[in-house]
Design a protein around this motif. Structure first.
Motif, PDB file in Angstrom:
ATOM      1  N   LEU A 224      51.728  46.587  35.475  1.00 54.03           N
ATOM      2  CA  LEU A 224      51.132  45.624  34.553  1.00 54.03           C
ATOM      3  C   LEU A 224      49.902  44.995  35.190  1.00 54.03           C
ATOM      4  O   LEU A 224      49.899  44.710  36.385  1.00 54.03           O
ATOM      5  CB  LEU A 224      52.127  44.514  34.211  1.00 54.03           C
ATOM      6  N   THR A 225      48.879  44.767  34.383  1.00 53.12           N
ATOM      7  CA  THR A 225      47.668  44.080  34.821  1.00 53.12           C
ATOM      8  C   THR A 225      47.373  42.933  33.874  1.00 53.12           C
ATOM      9  O   THR A 225      47.431  43.102  32.652  1.00 53.12           O
ATOM     10  CB  THR A 225      46.459  45.038  34.839  1.00 53.12           C
ATOM     11  N   VAL A 226      47.078  41.763  34.417  1.00 55.57           N
ATOM     12  CA  VAL A 226      46.630  40.653  33.596  1.00 55.57           C
ATOM     13  C   VAL A 226      45.149  40.411  33.857  1.00 55.57           C
ATOM     14  O   VAL A 226      44.686  40.469  35.006  1.00 55.57           O
ATOM     15  CB  VAL A 226      47.437  39.362  33.849  1.00 55.57           C
ATOM     16  N   VAL A 227      44.420  40.180  32.784  1.00 56.53           N
ATOM     17  CA  VAL A 227      43.001  39.867  32.852  1.00 56.53           C
ATOM     18  C   VAL A 227      42.824  38.429  32.388  1.00 56.53           C
ATOM     19  O   VAL A 227      43.208  38.073  31.268  1.00 56.53           O
ATOM     20  CB  VAL A 227      42.175  40.819  31.963  1.00 56.53           C
ATOM     21  N   THR A 228      42.252  37.604  33.257  1.00 60.88           N
ATOM     22  CA  THR A 228      41.960  36.214  32.921  1.00 60.88           C
ATOM     23  C   THR A 228      40.509  35.922  33.250  1.00 60.88           C
ATOM     24  O   THR A 228      39.786  36.781  33.771  1.00 60.88           O
ATOM     25  CB  THR A 228      42.862  35.245  33.715  1.00 60.88           C
ATOM     26  N   ALA A 229      40.085  34.708  32.980  1.00 61.38           N
ATOM     27  CA  ALA A 229      38.716  34.318  33.295  1.00 61.38           C
ATOM     28  C   ALA A 229      38.459  34.351  34.796  1.00 61.38           C
ATOM     29  O   ALA A 229      37.305  34.463  35.237  1.00 61.38           O
ATOM     30  CB  ALA A 229      38.428  32.925  32.742  1.00 61.38           C
ATOM     31  N   ASP A 230      39.532  34.293  35.602  1.00 65.39           N
ATOM     32  CA  ASP A 230      39.392  34.283  37.056  1.00 65.39           C
ATOM     33  C   ASP A 230      39.467  35.665  37.692  1.00 65.39           C
ATOM     34  O   ASP A 230      39.300  35.797  38.902  1.00 65.39           O
ATOM     35  CB  ASP A 230      40.478  33.392  37.680  1.00 65.39           C
ATOM     36  N   GLY A 231      39.743  36.693  36.885  1.00 67.31           N
ATOM     37  CA  GLY A 231      39.826  38.035  37.449  1.00 67.31           C
ATOM     38  C   GLY A 231      41.075  38.751  36.988  1.00 67.31           C
ATOM     39  O   GLY A 231      41.646  38.428  35.940  1.00 67.31           O
ATOM     40  N   GLU A 232      41.531  39.730  37.788  1.00 62.88           N
ATOM     41  CA  GLU A 232      42.699  40.528  37.425  1.00 62.88           C
ATOM     42  C   GLU A 232      43.785  40.451  38.501  1.00 62.88           C
ATOM     43  O   GLU A 232      43.475  40.306  39.684  1.00 62.88           O
ATOM     44  CB  GLU A 232      42.322  42.005  37.246  1.00 62.88           C
TER      45      GLU A 232
END
Length: 309
Positions: A224-232
């Motif tokens: 699983l990968t999460v993408v946020t405003a701060d990166g991955e």
């Protein structure tokens, strides 16, 4: 309470003992993406309610019973004489599933808009519920209304391309939902369909910038990968013997919402404030839950005690 809106259906799954290439008996298993999410949330001990229309046929009766057995609130369930939606499932050698659907005139299509209970903290939508009309328009109305009043919106499009008559129109509609969404969960396959020819992480970054506090990519055995405003942040998948992958992504969505609920983070602002270590914990919890689901036939999400063990 987390409200889950969308279809419930019956998966007709082939007998695992049937030799490859031969037709064998089909076994009915209760499913549907949003239904699986509701079952998983209830089993994980999260206050959850299912918002859908179920048939008054024997499948609908059994679906309602299973929701109750999984500790899901059924006060938002509508009933009607239309038949239950059916999905014929084909299993590949690696356990991955492909589907053909029988949806015409079925109960799931005819859900109507209704107020959500006071105390609703999150609304989770997706799959056929956001495709099959006239119900899709009803759910879309609820999505925009509840987002406007501050309810956290989680979306899993869970693309079933065979049922989408106009791909460009659906992609435009999907884009219109993004400013109202707090958590978007998509598989690699979904992302490739929604953004053809694009790198899936680049597409996720673009979607995240348009509204969601976080976009989670499910990548099969790659984790699983999460993408946020701060990166991955990426966590690996759990290695298990796979019976089939039915309900794996739905379990991920439920487990993510359960983790956010338990950690008091069911709001866009609090999701944006999560750091990399917290995301590792959330994604690892979701990966562990999904590993249990894929280790047994059909969509059978784990109970909380199984994960605690």
């Amino acid at each position: 309470m987390i409200v889950i809106g969308g279809e419930a259906l019956v998966d007709l799954v082939p007998d695992s003992s049937t030799p490859d290439g031969e037709l064998g008996p089909l076994h009915p298993l209760l499913g549907g993406g949003p239904y699986n999410v509701a079952i998983a949330l209830g089993r994980l001990g999260v206050p959850a309610a299912f918002y859908a229309k179920l048939s008054t046929d024997q499948f609908g009766d059994r679906m309602l019973q299973r929701l109750t057995e999984s500790e899901v609130d059924t006060s938002l369930v509508q009933r009607g004489p239309e038949p239950t939606t059916l999905a014929v499932v084909g299993l590949e050698a690696n356990g991955s599933a492909r589907y053909s659907f029988h949806t015409e005139g079925t109960a799931a299509r005819f859900v109507t808009d209704q107020p959500l209970p006071e105390g609703t903290t999150a609304l989770c939508l997706g799959t056929l519920g956001m495709v099959l009309e006239p119900g899709a328009t009803a759910y879309e109305k609820v999505l925009f209304r509840e987002a406007e009043r501050g309810v956290f919106i989680a979306l899993d499009p869970n693309i079933r391309a065979d049922l989408i008559a106009d791909a460009d129109a659906y992609r435009a509609r999907f884009s219109s939902w993004l400013p109202s969404v707090g958590l978007l969960k998509v598989s690699d396959d979904d992302a490739e369909w929604l953004a053809p020819g694009r790198d899936v992480v680049e597409a996720a970054r673009e979607w995240q910038a348009r509204g969601p506090a976080a976009v989670v990519l499910t990548r099969g055995a790659d984790g699983l990968t999460v993408v946020t405003a701060d990166g991955e942040v990426t966590v690996p998948g759990r290695k298990v013997d796979v019976a089939d992958t039915i309900g794996a992504g739905d379990t991920v969505q439920a487990a993510l919402l359960a983790w956010l609920h338990r950690n008091g983070a069911l709001s866009p602002e609090k999701v944006r404030a999560l750091d990399a270590w917290q995301w590792e914990q959330a994604l690892s919890f979701a990966a562990a839950a999904a590993a249990i689901t894929v280790s047994r036939p059909g969509a059978e999400p784990p109970w909380s005690a199984e994960l605690d063990a």
